[in-house]
Design an enzyme around this catalytic site. Structure first.
Site, short mmCIF file in Angstrom:
data_model
loop_
_atom_site.label_atom_id
_atom_site.label_comp_id
_atom_site.label_asym_id
_atom_site.label_seq_id
_atom_site.Cartn_x
_atom_site.Cartn_y
_atom_site.Cartn_z
N HIS A 1 0.83 -1.21 0.00
CA HIS A 1 0.00 0.00 0.00
C HIS A 1 0.87 1.27 0.00
O HIS A 1 0.74 2.12 -0.87
CB HIS A 1 -0.92 -0.02 1.23
CG HIS A 1 -1.80 1.17 1.38
ND1 HIS A 1 -3.16 1.11 1.13
CD2 HIS A 1 -1.56 2.45 1.74
CE1 HIS A 1 -3.69 2.31 1.33
NE2 HIS A 1 -2.75 3.13 1.71
N GLU A 2 1.77 1.35 0.95
CA GLU A 2 2.60 2.55 1.06
C GLU A 2 3.52 2.68 -0.15
O GLU A 2 3.81 3.77 -0.61
CB GLU A 2 3.42 2.53 2.36
CG GLU A 2 2.58 2.57 3.63
CD GLU A 2 1.50 3.66 3.64
OE1 GLU A 2 1.70 4.70 3.00
OE2 GLU A 2 0.45 3.46 4.30
N HIS B 1 1.61 4.44 -2.87
CA HIS B 1 1.71 5.90 -2.72
C HIS B 1 3.09 6.35 -3.19
O HIS B 1 3.23 7.39 -3.83
CB HIS B 1 1.56 6.30 -1.25
CG HIS B 1 0.15 6.24 -0.71
ND1 HIS B 1 -0.90 6.88 -1.32
CD2 HIS B 1 -0.36 5.65 0.40
CE1 HIS B 1 -2.01 6.68 -0.61
NE2 HIS B 1 -1.71 5.92 0.44
N HIS C 1 3.34 6.72 -6.88
CA HIS C 1 2.62 7.94 -7.29
C HIS C 1 3.58 9.14 -7.20
O HIS C 1 3.58 10.01 -8.06
CB HIS C 1 1.43 8.14 -6.35
CG HIS C 1 0.29 8.92 -6.93
ND1 HIS C 1 -0.84 9.18 -6.21
CD2 HIS C 1 0.09 9.51 -8.13
CE1 HIS C 1 -1.68 9.89 -6.96
NE2 HIS C 1 -1.14 10.10 -8.12
ZN ZN Z 1 -3.01 5.18 1.97
#
Ligand code: ZN
Length: 672
Positions: free
Chosen positions: A463-464, A467, A470
């Protein structure tokens, strides 16, 4: 020489001393003010370049110092740093208020904004102009003096009320304790939880055990404690926080906050607070949010009812319970889950050695986005445990610096997050590449065992890292539109979508190997992980929807006629109740997310992001989870674009259509 005031590429951690921060902040603020003064003093006609772009690139040094400082305050803090934070935070908010209240500056911005259609701006420039203009207009820059004054009053009142709301919830949480002196009352709790309860009692010089309303104490008790009466007592205490009609009661605060927000929105010519908030969200309007929540509600309700009935049958069979109550849910769900899946972390952990998972997520990024991660030792870091990487594409172009800081330490706050030390942007022909960081709190290795992650930690890492991608793959002109600087209900797409690879055999084969035997994780275990991930998904969904609807019921309407918080809330919950109502409890009086934090009119975005990630991943599933064409479309239209365009436009360009809820329903097993 202050290293923070000397131009630097990667943050010069080893040279920075705490005493450098405050003077650096002060000087950088002064320089940033001078840059703003230069814009307003410019005698040329306001233009996009001399006003909007000049404002965008002002204060860059201040931004970099802030990033270094506040990132350290989260990941490696100490009393001295915390003290500096308390000193500089008010100075920083004063600094940004001075900008939003700067009338000469707004006059120039408005001048440019009013001729935006004739300026021949690129889409990204239009977005920047719109964003800058709104950061003023949404704070009242267009209002006459009387209304401006009222807006300031409202803002001041709101910040006081929100603070008071939070203090009351905290005080109520801290005030309560359930003191147990008979060990039988803790029947069912795992040994570790009992010990924790005993320690808490000991710390307060009490005999026996203490259970409190803090999550680490409350959750295990509701999940494992056999004694139904005690579960009831604790659940009612938890559910009635700030709802006792005493000086810690939040009912008046809830009404005042809702009404002031409504008045503020009206002053700025918005119909409701939700209209104001959603203007800067992918969902755009309250109607769209209601439509979204209700569409999911129709689909999730039958599944939730079925799961509830199954749970009730199970409780009846086990303990002759006739009516399942709120305080029974976690307890019987845990038991049922054990019976159905018999899956615990200890079985999975050997397949998830930290180093293997890291190399796994890098391999996934390489297969999808052609990225190569090279661990380096020549980048300065703030703690020896931090790992540093240089990231390249397959043509050996430098993409990003990546910091990874995995283990808990004193001085690091809990949880996991992505952050950056430097945003990506383009200026004077240079594409300045970003410095991105992931910070987590994973169990560290011991002399006899490597760091083995729970499955939850594995998905957190992915998940991290999502990010992180991104941020790393950003390719925009303006730093404030770069990377994760996107609308709130869009920012979790890149992160949540990455989690999907953790459930796929084809991806797990790349890294989920037993740390001793090298054996790849058995398919049967993977299957169980998938099934247990959607256990009681209908009930979970209904619960999330009920919170979203409650949020909208306070912020998407004219609240002036609401007199009873409890009655209003019961009305809002009507369509989502599974358990019998309890008169003693109230959710709104302790709903800190929306009354204290920043989630007002935004609770729906949890589910919204799930719909996006499921719909996006369905596209990968359809073409192959490592399909280059889909991955490239995702990179070119989402990951690299930041907030340069409306997120729905970006999404449609990637997917070819607006997101639909079907993929989420299917993944959650809610279609049948
Ligand atoms: Zn998040």
């Amino acid at each position: 020489m202050n290293p923070l005031l000397t131009p630097f590429d990667t943050a010069p951690f080893s040279k920075i001393e705490n005493s450098h921060f405050k003077p650096a902040f002060l000087q950088a603020m002064e320089e940033a003010r001078a840059e703003i003064d230069q814009i307003t003093a410019n005698e040329e006609v306001p233009s996009f370049e001399n006003t909007i772009e000049a404002l965008e690139f002002s204060g860059q040094q201040l931004d970099r110092i802030s990033s270094v400082f506040f990132n350290l305050n989260s990941a490696e803090t100490n009393e001295e740093i915390q003290k500096i934070a308390q000193e500089v935070s008010p100075l920083l908010s004063e600094f940004s208020n001075d900008i939003t209240l700067n009338e000469a500056l707004f006059k120039r911005i408005k001048n440019v904004y009013d001729q935006k259609d004739s300026l021949n701006l690129s889409v990204e420039q239009q977005t920047l102009l719109d964003k800058k203009y709104k950061s003023f207009s949404r704070n009242g820059a267009n209002l006459d003096e009387d209304k401006k004054k009222r807006l300031r009053e409202i803002d001041a009142q709101l910040s006081k009320l929100k603070l008071k709301f939070g203090e009351n919830v905290l005080a109520e949480t801290n005030k309560y304790e359930m003191h147990l002196t008979n060990e039988n009352d803790l029947d069912g709790l795992p040994e570790g939880e009992k010990e924790a309860a005993a320690q808490m009692a000991k710390a307060k010089d009490k005999e026996g055990w203490l259970v409190t309303l803090d999550y680490p104490s409350y959750i295990p008790f509701m999940k494992y404690a056999k004694n139904r009466e005690l579960r009831k007592k604790l659940a009612l205490a938890f559910g009635s926080k700030a709802f006792h009609g005493d000086e810690l009661d939040n009912q008046e605060n809830v009404l005042s906050i809702a009404n002031l927000r409504y008045e503020r929105a009206n002053l700025l010519s918005y119909k409701t607070h939700a209209h104001f908030v959603l203007e800067e969200r992918m969902a755009e309007t309250p109607e769209k949010v209601y439509e979204f929540l209700n569409e999911l509600l129709v689909k999730a309700k039958p599944a939730a009812q079925k799961e509830f009935d199954q749970l009730e049958d199970f409780a009846k069979e086990l303990d002759s319970i006739d009516q399942l109550e709120k305080w029974d849910g976690s307890y019987y769900s845990e038991k049922l889950k054990q019976k159905l899946f018999n899956l615990d972390d200890e079985k999975l952990k050997p397949y998830f050695k930290l180093e293997n998972v890291i190399s796994g997520v890098f391999k996934v990024a390489e297969k999808l986005f052609d990225l190569k991660f090279e661990e380096v030792t020549d980048i300065d870091k703030y703690h020896e445990e931090v790992k540093t990487y240089k990231v390249y594409d397959t043509s050996n172009n430098f993409i990003s610096v990546f910091y990874a800081d995995f283990h808990p330490r004193k001085g690091k706050r809990g949880g996991a997050w992505m952050t950056s030390y430097k945003p990506q942007y383009r200026r004077n022909g240079d594409n300045v590449r970003p410095h991105v960081s992931n910070v987590c709190n994973f169990t560290r290795s011991t002399p006899s065992k490597p760091s083995l992650l729970t499955f939850n930690e594995v998905t957190t890492l992915f998940h991290e890292f999502g990010h992180g991608l991104h941020g790393m793959l950003a390719n925009t002109t303006y730093p404030s539109l770069s990377g994760t600087s996107v609308f709130w209900d869009f920012v979790e797409l890149p992160s949540q979508v990455m989690e999907n690879w953790c459930y796929e055999q084809e991806a797990l084969e790349l890294f989920a190997t037993h740390y001793e035997t090298g054996e790849v994780i058995p398919m049967e275990l993977v299957q169980k992980i998938k099934e247990s991930a959607t256990f009681q998904e209908g009930m979970q969904t209904l619960r999330q929807l009920s919170f979203g609807l409650l949020d909208m019921s306070w912020h998407g309407v004219d609240p002036t006629g609401i007199t009873s918080v409890k009655q209003h809330e019961s009305e809002a919950f009507k369509g989502t109740n599974l358990y019998p109502e309890t008169d003693e409890t109230c959710m709104s009086t302790a709903f800190s997310h929306i009354f204290q934090g920043g989630y007002s009119s935004g609770y729906y975005s949890y589910k919204w992001a799930e719909v996006l990630d499921a719909d996006a991943f369905a596209y990968f599933k359809e073409k192959g989870i490592f399909n280059k064409e889909v991955a490239t479309k995702f990179k070119d239209n989402v990951l690299s674009k930041g907030g340069t365009e409306n997120p729905m436009t970006l999404y449609k360009r990637f997917r070819g259509a607006e997101p639909k809820v079907e993929a989420l329903l299917e993944r959650a097993g809610l279609l049948n």
